[in-house]
Design an enzyme around this catalytic site. Structure first.
Site, PDB file in Angstrom:
ATOM      1  N   LEU A  31      56.478  27.718  13.649  1.00 28.17           N
ATOM      2  CA  LEU A  31      56.543  28.460  12.395  1.00 28.17           C
ATOM      3  C   LEU A  31      56.133  27.619  11.191  1.00 28.17           C
ATOM      4  CD1 LEU A  31      59.792  30.603  12.858  1.00 28.17           C
ATOM      5  CD2 LEU A  31      57.465  31.048  13.650  1.00 28.17           C
ATOM      6  N   HIS A  32      55.360  28.257  10.323  1.00 29.76           N
ATOM      7  CA  HIS A  32      54.905  27.601   9.091  1.00 29.76           C
ATOM      8  C   HIS A  32      55.157  28.551   7.929  1.00 29.76           C
ATOM      9  CE1 HIS A  32      51.536  30.304   9.592  1.00 29.76           C
ATOM     10  NE2 HIS A  32      51.240  29.756  10.756  1.00 29.76           N
ATOM     11  N   HIS A  35      54.450  32.365   8.398  1.00 30.31           N
ATOM     12  CA  HIS A  35      55.508  33.090   9.113  1.00 30.31           C
ATOM     13  C   HIS A  35      56.721  33.308   8.202  1.00 30.31           C
ATOM     14  CE1 HIS A  35      53.488  30.885  12.587  1.00 30.31           C
ATOM     15  NE2 HIS A  35      53.364  32.145  12.944  1.00 30.31           N
ATOM     16  N   LYS A 151      46.073  37.502   7.612  1.00 26.43           N
ATOM     17  CA  LYS A 151      45.310  36.320   8.044  1.00 26.43           C
ATOM     18  C   LYS A 151      44.514  36.670   9.309  1.00 26.43           C
ATOM     19  CE  LYS A 151      45.102  31.814   9.688  1.00 26.43           C
ATOM     20  NZ  LYS A 151      44.813  32.074  11.057  1.00 26.43           N
ATOM     21  N   GLN A 155      42.968  41.473  14.251  1.00 24.66           N
ATOM     22  CA  GLN A 155      44.151  41.777  15.064  1.00 24.66           C
ATOM     23  C   GLN A 155      44.973  42.892  14.413  1.00 24.66           C
ATOM     24  OE1 GLN A 155      46.652  38.568  16.820  1.00 24.66           O
ATOM     25  NE2 GLN A 155      48.110  39.132  15.235  1.00 24.66           N
TER      26      GLN A 155
HETATM   27  P1  AMP Z   1      51.060  33.749  15.237  1.00 27.36           P
HETATM   28  O1  AMP Z   1      52.322  32.998  15.432  1.00 27.36           O
HETATM   29  O2  AMP Z   1      49.898  32.889  14.918  1.00 27.36           O
HETATM   30  O3  AMP Z   1      50.797  34.737  16.327  1.00 27.36           O
HETATM   31  O4  AMP Z   1      51.303  34.626  13.914  1.00 27.36           O
HETATM   32  C1  AMP Z   1      52.396  35.500  13.795  1.00 27.36           C
HETATM   33  C2  AMP Z   1      52.186  36.371  12.575  1.00 27.36           C
HETATM   34  O5  AMP Z   1      52.078  35.559  11.422  1.00 27.36           O
HETATM   35  C3  AMP Z   1      50.906  37.198  12.642  1.00 27.36           C
HETATM   36  O6  AMP Z   1      51.149  38.480  12.132  1.00 27.36           O
HETATM   37  C4  AMP Z   1      49.974  36.421  11.760  1.00 27.36           C
HETATM   38  O7  AMP Z   1      48.960  37.218  11.194  1.00 27.36           O
HETATM   39  C5  AMP Z   1      50.918  35.897  10.705  1.00 27.36           C
HETATM   40  N1  AMP Z   1      50.361  34.716  10.048  1.00 27.36           N
HETATM   41  C6  AMP Z   1      49.969  33.571  10.635  1.00 27.36           C
HETATM   42  N2  AMP Z   1      49.469  32.714   9.729  1.00 27.36           N
HETATM   43  C7  AMP Z   1      49.530  33.338   8.537  1.00 27.36           C
HETATM   44  C8  AMP Z   1      49.141  33.003   7.201  1.00 27.36           C
HETATM   45  N3  AMP Z   1      48.603  31.820   6.909  1.00 27.36           N
HETATM   46  N4  AMP Z   1      49.338  33.926   6.231  1.00 27.36           N
HETATM   47  C9  AMP Z   1      49.874  35.119   6.505  1.00 27.36           C
HETATM   48  N5  AMP Z   1      50.258  35.500   7.728  1.00 27.36           N
HETATM   49  C10 AMP Z   1      50.092  34.630   8.737  1.00 27.36           C
END
Ligand code: AMP
Length: 509
Positions: A31-32, A35, A151, A155
């Site tokens: 998580l960043h 998230h 982002k 998807q």
């Molecule tokens: P992931 O863990 O990469 O599958 O991402 C989980 C959710 O967080 C997804 O809906 C992504 O689109 C969203 N997400 C990931 N990175 C960002 C970001 N930098 N800004 C906004 N939403 C993000």
């Protein structure tokens, strides 16, 4: 509530007894800030339970190596998730999500149109894997709201399509791409980059953001020049494309909202980024028959979205006022054309909830509501020269968008390219009921319910059969039948349609 669930049986048991609605935020962990923003946005939007899933979905990885190197930091994730407003964390095992030989698991295919562009070209099966895991999780969790990041725009489009195709009663809400102070979007894969590679990604992302600024000014971009600029920095481009933001097909001249999207390879790490390009702010067109509640609803939407409220009826009324004042014989074409060449109509907001109408510098807001004007406006608005003139004026007002307009021909004639088109209607019975209670409040007993119904039926027929710009449901319009709904419920429905369609990132703040 701080709860961790790891087993499906436990999730099902907990779900069975849960009385509240769920906001679901699916993640692959590590998580960043992106998230965290999703989690905190969901938390601050309502009183629902916030459920975050952490699951690295093997089906969406096209290479085993990539899956193995995907950063996994579950203990830290749990800490971050709870501290940003998560109530429940679901951390399943692969074997539980995809039990072997279980025929009840649906392995899905993503929309062919949407997944055959951008990342879908090289990442075969990636979006099928995304659809499969999200559908499985949605079935298990049964959330009311699904929160996703813009982002991953492709998807997001694919999952919106999945939810509507499967007729799931789930709202999808999105947040803008969150970027680090150096302009790079937060991503779990950023942790795999060396310092040198980070500089490259920074150049790529900043170039996209710069192109967005150029587009805002020039309304165009030179794709080849951007590609050359990136290549001059030895950036390995997988793709860089300018596409329609919704169909992901090559952008057309008439498209208002498009995306400039790219994927680059930095060492072993593949990263994506995009920016939205917009020629003008979004337009909402609301058409419908008399008595459908258009004016009240349009005004409230304008206030909520901080949009200009384009009251086309007021323009026809203002012009009628001028013709009376100047004693113009509007059947005399030369006289009419002369005055039309010298007319300026503008709207000015004098407070948050009130808008004045000026015609040739005369403020006519109140006067145009008189019975005298009401009795001639319908005739005036059926004159072709007047309609042509006002349609042109309305388009001028709508040039930079950010407006919600109501009328009979907004979505079909005035703004056929409006992003949101609504056809607002109600049964004759319902409209007569509304009109009757308005008359009752005013103490008017001149007309009974059946006569009202007959008048509305006749007005509908006149409006829909007139020669110029008849009332019709515009192509692409969403029909809202408002029987049984309150004004606020209809406003909320339209705002939800707007939020569903327009990326949060480009909404007017
Ligand atoms: P992931 O863990 O990469 O599958 O991402 C989980 C959710 O967080 C997804 O809906 C992504 O689109 C969203 N997400 C990931 N990175 C960002 C970001 N930098 N800004 C906004 N939403 C993000």
């Amino acid at each position: 509530m701080n709860k961790i669930i790891r087993k499906i049986e436990e999730l099902e048991e907990w779900r069975r007894h849960l009385k509240s609605d769920i906001n679901f935020i699916p993640t692959m962990g590590n998580l960043h800030y992106g998230h965290q923003k999703l989690i905190s946005t969901a938390k601050s939007s309502n009183c629902n339970i916030n459920l975050v899933s952490i699951f690295v979905n093997p089906l969406q990885f096209d290479s085993k190596k990539d899956l193995k190197s995907y950063p996994k930091t579950v203990d830290k994730d749990i800490e971050i998730a709870f501290s940003t407003g998560t109530d429940v964390i679901f951390i399943p095992n692969t074997i539980d999500i995809y039990p072997p030989n279980n025929k009840s698991i649906s392995y899905l295919k993503a929309s062919k149109e949407l997944s055959s562009a951008l990342c879908g070209i090289t990442r075969k099966g990636h979006f099928d894997g995304v659809c499969t895991v999200i559908y499985r999780l949605l079935k298990l969790i049964q959330p009311k709201n699904l929160y996703l990041g813009e982002k991953d725009w492709q998807q997001l489009l694919i999952l919106k399509n999945l939810v509507s195709e499967k007729k799931l009663n789930i709202n999808i809400l999105s947040i803008p791409t969150q970027r680090d102070s150096d302009g790079i979007p937060f991503s779990s894969r950023n942790n795999l980059l060396s310092k040198n590679e980070k500089t490259i990604v920074k150049f790529f992302s900043n170039e996209l953001v710069h192109s967005q600024k150029v587009f805002k000014k020039d309304k165009k971009i030179e794709l080849n020049q951007i590609i050359k600029k990136l290549q001059s920095k030895n950036i390995s481009i997988e793709y860089l494309e300018h596409l329609n933001a919704y169909s992901l097909k090559k952008v057309q001249k008439e498209d208002n909202i498009s995306i400039l999207a790219g994927a680059i390879k930095c060492g072993k790490t593949r990263l994506i980024d995009h920016v939205f390009l917009m020629k003008r702010n979004p337009i909402i067109a609301i058409d419908g028959p008399a008595g459908s509640g258009k004016s009240t609803i349009t005004k409230l939407i304008a206030k909520k979205l901080k949009f200009l409220y384009l009251d086309t009826g007021a323009m026809y009324r203002a012009l009628s006022w001028l013709l009376i004042k100047e004693k113009i014989d509007y059947n005399e074409k030369s006289e009419l054309n002369k005055i039309l060449s010298n007319v300026s109509i503008i709207f000015k907001t004098n407070s948050i909830s009130h808008q004045d109408v000026f015609i040739n510098k005369f403020c006519v807001t109140e006067e145009i509501r008189s019975q005298k004007i009401s009795s001639i406006v319908s005739k005036i608005s059926s004159i072709k020269e007047i309609r042509d003139f006002l349609v042109k004026e309305q388009r001028k007002i709508g040039e930079s968008g950010g407006l919600v307009a109501e009328g009979r021909d907004i979505g079909s004639t005035v703004f056929p390219d409006a992003e949101i088109k609504i056809y607002l209607t109600a049964s004759i019975e319902e409209r007569a009921k509304r009109r009757k209670s308005e008359l009752d409040i005013r103490g008017s007993k001149e007309i009974d319910f059946n006569q009202l119904k007959e008048l509305i039926r006749k007005r509908d027929l006149d409006d829909s059969t007139r020669e110029i710009s008849p009332l019709t449901k515009a192509k692409g319009a969403i029909e809202l039948i408002t029987d049984g709904y309150s004004i606020n419920e209809v406003v909320e429905k339209i705002i939800n349609i707007y939020n569903f369609k327009i990326p949060k990132e480009i909404q007017i703040e």
